[in-house]
Structures are given as C-alpha cells and as structure tokens.
Design a protein around this motif. Sequence first.
Motif, PDB file in Angstrom:
ATOM      1  N   GLU A  83      -7.567 -21.066  23.387  1.00  0.00           N
ATOM      2  CA  GLU A  83      -6.131 -20.858  23.535  1.00  0.00           C
ATOM      3  C   GLU A  83      -5.682 -19.491  23.009  1.00  0.00           C
ATOM      4  O   GLU A  83      -4.874 -18.807  23.640  1.00  0.00           O
ATOM      5  N   ASP A  84      -6.227 -19.068  21.869  1.00  0.00           N
ATOM      6  CA  ASP A  84      -5.837 -17.779  21.294  1.00  0.00           C
ATOM      7  C   ASP A  84      -6.301 -16.610  22.135  1.00  0.00           C
ATOM      8  O   ASP A  84      -5.581 -15.622  22.296  1.00  0.00           O
ATOM      9  N   ASP A  85      -7.505 -16.693  22.716  1.00  0.00           N
ATOM     10  CA  ASP A  85      -7.999 -15.622  23.587  1.00  0.00           C
ATOM     11  C   ASP A  85      -7.169 -15.533  24.867  1.00  0.00           C
ATOM     12  O   ASP A  85      -6.862 -14.445  25.342  1.00  0.00           O
ATOM     13  N   GLN A  86      -6.825 -16.678  25.420  1.00  0.00           N
ATOM     14  CA  GLN A  86      -5.970 -16.686  26.600  1.00  0.00           C
ATOM     15  C   GLN A  86      -4.601 -16.079  26.283  1.00  0.00           C
ATOM     16  O   GLN A  86      -4.063 -15.290  27.054  1.00  0.00           O
ATOM     17  N   TRP A  87      -4.048 -16.453  25.136  1.00  0.00           N
ATOM     18  CA  TRP A  87      -2.746 -15.932  24.708  1.00  0.00           C
ATOM     19  C   TRP A  87      -2.814 -14.413  24.532  1.00  0.00           C
ATOM     20  O   TRP A  87      -1.952 -13.679  25.030  1.00  0.00           O
ATOM     21  N   ALA A  88      -3.838 -13.926  23.854  1.00  0.00           N
ATOM     22  CA  ALA A  88      -3.977 -12.485  23.627  1.00  0.00           C
ATOM     23  C   ALA A  88      -4.119 -11.737  24.949  1.00  0.00           C
ATOM     24  O   ALA A  88      -3.520 -10.674  25.128  1.00  0.00           O
ATOM     25  N   TRP A  89      -4.884 -12.282  25.877  1.00  0.00           N
ATOM     26  CA  TRP A  89      -5.078 -11.622  27.163  1.00  0.00           C
ATOM     27  C   TRP A  89      -3.773 -11.579  27.958  1.00  0.00           C
ATOM     28  O   TRP A  89      -3.421 -10.565  28.541  1.00  0.00           O
ATOM     29  N   ARG A  90      -3.042 -12.691  27.972  1.00  0.00           N
ATOM     30  CA  ARG A  90      -1.776 -12.752  28.711  1.00  0.00           C
ATOM     31  C   ARG A  90      -0.732 -11.822  28.106  1.00  0.00           C
ATOM     32  O   ARG A  90       0.004 -11.163  28.831  1.00  0.00           O
ATOM     33  N   VAL A  91      -0.659 -11.765  26.786  1.00  0.00           N
ATOM     34  CA  VAL A  91       0.311 -10.882  26.123  1.00  0.00           C
ATOM     35  C   VAL A  91      -0.062  -9.429  26.362  1.00  0.00           C
ATOM     36  O   VAL A  91       0.806  -8.580  26.564  1.00  0.00           O
ATOM     37  N   GLN A  92      -1.333  -9.128  26.366  1.00  0.00           N
ATOM     38  CA  GLN A  92      -1.800  -7.756  26.569  1.00  0.00           C
ATOM     39  C   GLN A  92      -1.420  -7.246  27.962  1.00  0.00           C
ATOM     40  O   GLN A  92      -1.168  -6.057  28.144  1.00  0.00           O
ATOM     41  N   LEU A  93      -1.351  -8.133  28.929  1.00  0.00           N
ATOM     42  CA  LEU A  93      -0.984  -7.742  30.293  1.00  0.00           C
ATOM     43  C   LEU A  93       0.439  -7.201  30.390  1.00  0.00           C
ATOM     44  O   LEU A  93       0.741  -6.372  31.236  1.00  0.00           O
ATOM     45  N   SER A  94       1.310  -7.671  29.539  1.00  0.00           N
ATOM     46  CA  SER A  94       2.723  -7.287  29.614  1.00  0.00           C
ATOM     47  C   SER A  94       2.990  -6.064  28.743  1.00  0.00           C
ATOM     48  O   SER A  94       3.570  -6.155  27.677  1.00  0.00           O
ATOM     49  N   SER A  95       2.584  -4.917  29.217  1.00  0.00           N
ATOM     50  CA  SER A  95       2.719  -3.691  28.423  1.00  0.00           C
ATOM     51  C   SER A  95       4.154  -3.193  28.362  1.00  0.00           C
ATOM     52  O   SER A  95       4.524  -2.481  27.430  1.00  0.00           O
ATOM     53  N   SER A  96       5.006  -3.557  29.313  1.00  0.00           N
ATOM     54  CA  SER A  96       6.385  -3.064  29.312  1.00  0.00           C
ATOM     55  C   SER A  96       7.358  -4.038  28.654  1.00  0.00           C
ATOM     56  O   SER A  96       8.558  -3.806  28.662  1.00  0.00           O
ATOM     57  N   ASN A  97       6.864  -5.110  28.096  1.00  0.00           N
ATOM     58  CA  ASN A  97       7.711  -6.115  27.472  1.00  0.00           C
ATOM     59  C   ASN A  97       8.235  -5.615  26.133  1.00  0.00           C
ATOM     60  O   ASN A  97       7.472  -5.369  25.211  1.00  0.00           O
ATOM     61  N   LYS A  98       9.555  -5.496  26.011  1.00  0.00           N
ATOM     62  CA  LYS A  98      10.161  -4.976  24.782  1.00  0.00           C
ATOM     63  C   LYS A  98      10.189  -6.014  23.650  1.00  0.00           C
ATOM     64  O   LYS A  98      10.286  -5.661  22.493  1.00  0.00           O
ATOM     65  N   ALA A  99      10.109  -7.284  23.975  1.00  0.00           N
ATOM     66  CA  ALA A  99      10.179  -8.336  22.957  1.00  0.00           C
ATOM     67  C   ALA A  99       8.806  -8.783  22.481  1.00  0.00           C
ATOM     68  O   ALA A  99       8.698  -9.687  21.666  1.00  0.00           O
ATOM     69  N   LYS A 100       7.759  -8.125  22.965  1.00  0.00           N
ATOM     70  CA  LYS A 100       6.388  -8.537  22.634  1.00  0.00           C
ATOM     71  C   LYS A 100       6.103  -8.449  21.136  1.00  0.00           C
ATOM     72  O   LYS A 100       5.290  -9.200  20.615  1.00  0.00           O
ATOM     73  N   ASN A 101       6.791  -7.548  20.429  1.00  0.00           N
ATOM     74  CA  ASN A 101       6.527  -7.419  18.995  1.00  0.00           C
ATOM     75  C   ASN A 101       6.980  -8.631  18.199  1.00  0.00           C
ATOM     76  O   ASN A 101       6.646  -8.762  17.025  1.00  0.00           O
ATOM     77  N   LEU A 102       7.726  -9.544  18.800  1.00  0.00           N
ATOM     78  CA  LEU A 102       8.127 -10.770  18.114  1.00  0.00           C
ATOM     79  C   LEU A 102       6.977 -11.763  17.991  1.00  0.00           C
ATOM     80  O   LEU A 102       6.940 -12.565  17.075  1.00  0.00           O
ATOM     81  N   TYR A 103       6.036 -11.728  18.927  1.00  0.00           N
ATOM     82  CA  TYR A 103       4.993 -12.752  18.961  1.00  0.00           C
ATOM     83  C   TYR A 103       3.612 -12.225  19.322  1.00  0.00           C
ATOM     84  O   TYR A 103       2.630 -12.922  19.183  1.00  0.00           O
TER      85      TYR A 103
END
Length: 146
Positions: A66-86
């Motif tokens: 689950e954590d690897d999937q989460w990290a990969w999915r979050v990494q894909l969204s490079s233009s997401n401004k709210a990514k630093n929250l999670y």
Amino acid sequence: CPGSTTLRLKASRNLDCHTEVWPFHGIASLLMLLCFTLGTPYLYGHLIREHAARYQQLPADPAADEDDQWAWRVQLSSSNKAKNLYGDFEYKWRYYKLFVLLQKLLLVTTLIYAIDFPLAAAAIFAAIHAVFMLINAWARPYLDPR
C-alpha cells in the motif's frame, strides 16, 4: 483620561475600550479563532481525503504494498500544490499534518493560558513534546524508512 472609570487606549485616550473597541475587535478575534482552529484542520482534512480518493483511481502495481502504491501515485502528480500536506507520509499516516496542527494548538494554548506560571508552562511544553516525539518514534510516519 485622569479620573476615568473605563479602560482607554494608550494611543488614543478618547476611545473607550468597552463601547468603541471591543465590540469590533472581539467579533473579529472570535471569527479568526474559529477559522484557524476549526477551519484550517477541516480544509486540510478535506483536501487530503479528496486527493487520496482520486489517487486510488490511478493504476498501480498490484503486487506492491500500500505504501509503495501510494508513493508512486503521489509522485505522478508533480503539479499538485497540496501534495506537501500528505506526500511525504505513508498512506495510513496521510493525515499527519493534522496531527502536527494539534501539537501546535496545544503548545499555543499552553503559552496563552499558562503564561503566569512559567514552571508549569515549561513542564507542559516538555510533556507535549515528549508525547509527540514518542508517537513519532513509534509510528515513523514518513515514507522513507531511514
């Protein structure tokens, strides 16, 4: 004003605090208190919940945990401004910023209400930091296990 029975401002002695200042500053202070202590955590929680739901729709390696999937999915969204929250946290700790906000709220509340009792304030500060440090050491919420 000499002989005055009401509270006056130092900068402008002709203003009475009870009738001319506090009705406006009191309402503004109450609104700010509500917005920052309730509104900000609600906004953070809502953003994290919505983004996590959208990330679940992205394809990922089913063999990964689950954590690897989460990290990969979050990494894909490079233009997401709210990514630093999670983005830096494991999936089960994606709401960690709310936990940090709680710690800050406890510290500020202690500072405000225990200002006249420095030893008690120092003990409470130390206890808050110790509890949160132990929780962090136990949980290790960051994605990188090092």
